[in-house]
Write a protein that holds these residues in place. Structure first.
Motif, PDB file in Angstrom:
ATOM      1  N   PHE A  72       0.826  -1.204   0.000  1.00 57.47           N
ATOM      2  CA  PHE A  72       0.000   0.000   0.000  1.00 57.47           C
ATOM      3  C   PHE A  72       0.863   1.259   0.000  1.00 57.47           C
ATOM      4  N   CYS A  73       2.095   1.121   0.480  1.00 57.45           N
ATOM      5  CA  CYS A  73       3.015   2.267   0.537  1.00 57.45           C
ATOM      6  C   CYS A  73       3.824   2.422  -0.744  1.00 57.45           C
TER       7      CYS A  73
ATOM      8  N   TRP B 184      -3.221  11.581   0.139  1.00 60.73           N
ATOM      9  CA  TRP B 184      -2.198  10.644   0.599  1.00 60.73           C
ATOM     10  C   TRP B 184      -1.604   9.786  -0.518  1.00 60.73           C
ATOM     11  N   ARG B 185      -2.132   9.877  -1.707  1.00 54.50           N
ATOM     12  CA  ARG B 185      -1.672   9.008  -2.807  1.00 54.50           C
ATOM     13  C   ARG B 185      -0.179   9.138  -3.064  1.00 54.50           C
TER      14      ARG B 185
ATOM     15  N   ARG C 265       1.025   7.096   4.234  1.00 55.38           N
ATOM     16  CA  ARG C 265       0.543   5.724   4.146  1.00 55.38           C
ATOM     17  C   ARG C 265       1.220   4.832   5.188  1.00 55.38           C
ATOM     18  N   LEU C 266       2.491   5.114   5.491  1.00 54.68           N
ATOM     19  CA  LEU C 266       3.160   4.407   6.581  1.00 54.68           C
ATOM     20  C   LEU C 266       2.509   4.746   7.915  1.00 54.68           C
ATOM     21  N   LEU C 267       2.156   6.008   8.110  1.00 57.84           N
ATOM     22  CA  LEU C 267       1.488   6.415   9.341  1.00 57.84           C
ATOM     23  C   LEU C 267       0.145   5.705   9.485  1.00 57.84           C
TER      24      LEU C 267
ATOM     25  N   GLU D 182      -6.366   1.402  -4.545  1.00 58.73           N
ATOM     26  CA  GLU D 182      -5.401   2.435  -4.922  1.00 58.73           C
ATOM     27  C   GLU D 182      -4.079   1.812  -5.360  1.00 58.73           C
ATOM     28  N   ALA D 183      -3.716   0.664  -4.723  1.00 59.54           N
ATOM     29  CA  ALA D 183      -2.467  -0.019  -5.070  1.00 59.54           C
ATOM     30  C   ALA D 183      -2.621  -0.914  -6.300  1.00 59.54           C
TER      31      ALA D 183
END
Length: 285
Positions: free
Chosen positions: A46-47, A113-114, A120-122, A244-245
């Motif tokens: 995801f990141c 956040w994209r 995304r880590l947060l 999104e990923a």
């Protein structure tokens, strides 16, 4: 595919129950830590971490963080009021409220956040760390007086989430017409959503009526319905990040079921929210 799902389920359910009731708090905490490391490995997708080495390091760092938090505490099962635990559970409540806003406004919210790996880590940190503390805290609840009381509570939350998910599937399949979040998960409907909540309410009412609890049925009902709501949000949030990923499953570790996150996405929200409400908001200690 159905055959693999059934075989995996028949293997996983006894393993989960055995871990709940047979492992001491420290052993259970270490097992949960390993599960969180696997979840962090999958969250790396995801990141935008395509390289295996990057995701390995993410899993290792997650494990080290949780280990340091765990082993710098005193006898952690004594109280939920220890700062690390209390902060993590409150942070979870805040994160899932924020996640609700992100899901409701997706795909527009993705512009926030994209392009930020840090954000995304947060989000991953706010998902995995409170889940770890929710699991550990509930398992160790009243361990000094009854070694199995915490295990029963955790099993209840899991049963509640599984029951709500099954109710949502049945009601959605039978009556589903109106999409719940078409931009995130087109298969979910409002009819299924309310069917899942109804199932959770019935489970809570029956458990409160027949189980010997030191918790008022009204408190149990509120915590249970909130946990069921959170479980839906946990599922939708992971679906949003997967969409999104550009991936269907978070992994392929469990045949027929996808990855670890695919199995615990609902629990990552339901467990800390239930623990926060029961132990901190209502002060049931």
């Amino acid at each position: 595919m159905l055959k693999y799902r059934l075989i995996s389920a028949f293997i996983m359910i006894p393993v989960v129950i055995a871990a709940l009731f047979l492992l001491p708090p420290v052993g259970f905490a270490i097992t949960t830590l390993l599960v969180c490391m696997l979840a962090a490995w999958e969250w790396g997708q995801f990141c935008g971490f395509a390289a295996r080495a990057q995701r390995v390091w993410l899993a290792v760092l997650c494990g080290l963080l949780l280990a340091v938090m765990l082993f710098t505490l005193p006898e952690y099962h004594q109280t939920v009021r220890l700062p690390i635990i209390e902060f993590s559970l409150w942070a979870s409540l805040g994160w899932w409220i924020a996640a609700l806003l992100l899901v409701l406004s997706y795909p527009g919210s993705a512009s926030l956040w994209r392009n930020s790996k840090a954000l995304r880590l947060l989000f991953g940190l706010l998902t995995i760390v409170p889940f770890f503390w929710g699991m550990v805290t509930l398992r160790a609840w009243h361990y000094d007086t009854n070694h199995y009381s915490g295990a029963v509570w955790l099993l209840y939350v899991m049963f509640l989430v599984w029951g709500a998910d099954s109710g949502a599937y049945i009601f959605g399949k039978r009556f589903g017409k109106h999409k719940l979040a078409p931009n995130v998960s087109p298969g979910k409907t409002w009819q299924g959503f309310f069917g899942g909540l109804f199932t959770a309410a019935v489970i809570s009412a029956l458990y409160g009526a027949f189980a010997d609890l030191a918790v008022a049925p009204s408190v149990l009902f509120v915590c249970s319905v909130a946990a069921a709501l959170a479980s839906v949000l946990g599922d939708l949030t992971e679906s949003m990040f997967k969409r999104e990923a550009g991936i269907k499953d978070s992994g392929n570790l469990i045949p027929g079921h996808g990855g670890i996150l695919d199995r615990i996405d609902s629990l990552t929200a339901a467990v800390p929210v239930f623990a926060c409400l029961l132990l901190l908001v209502f002060g049931t200690v």
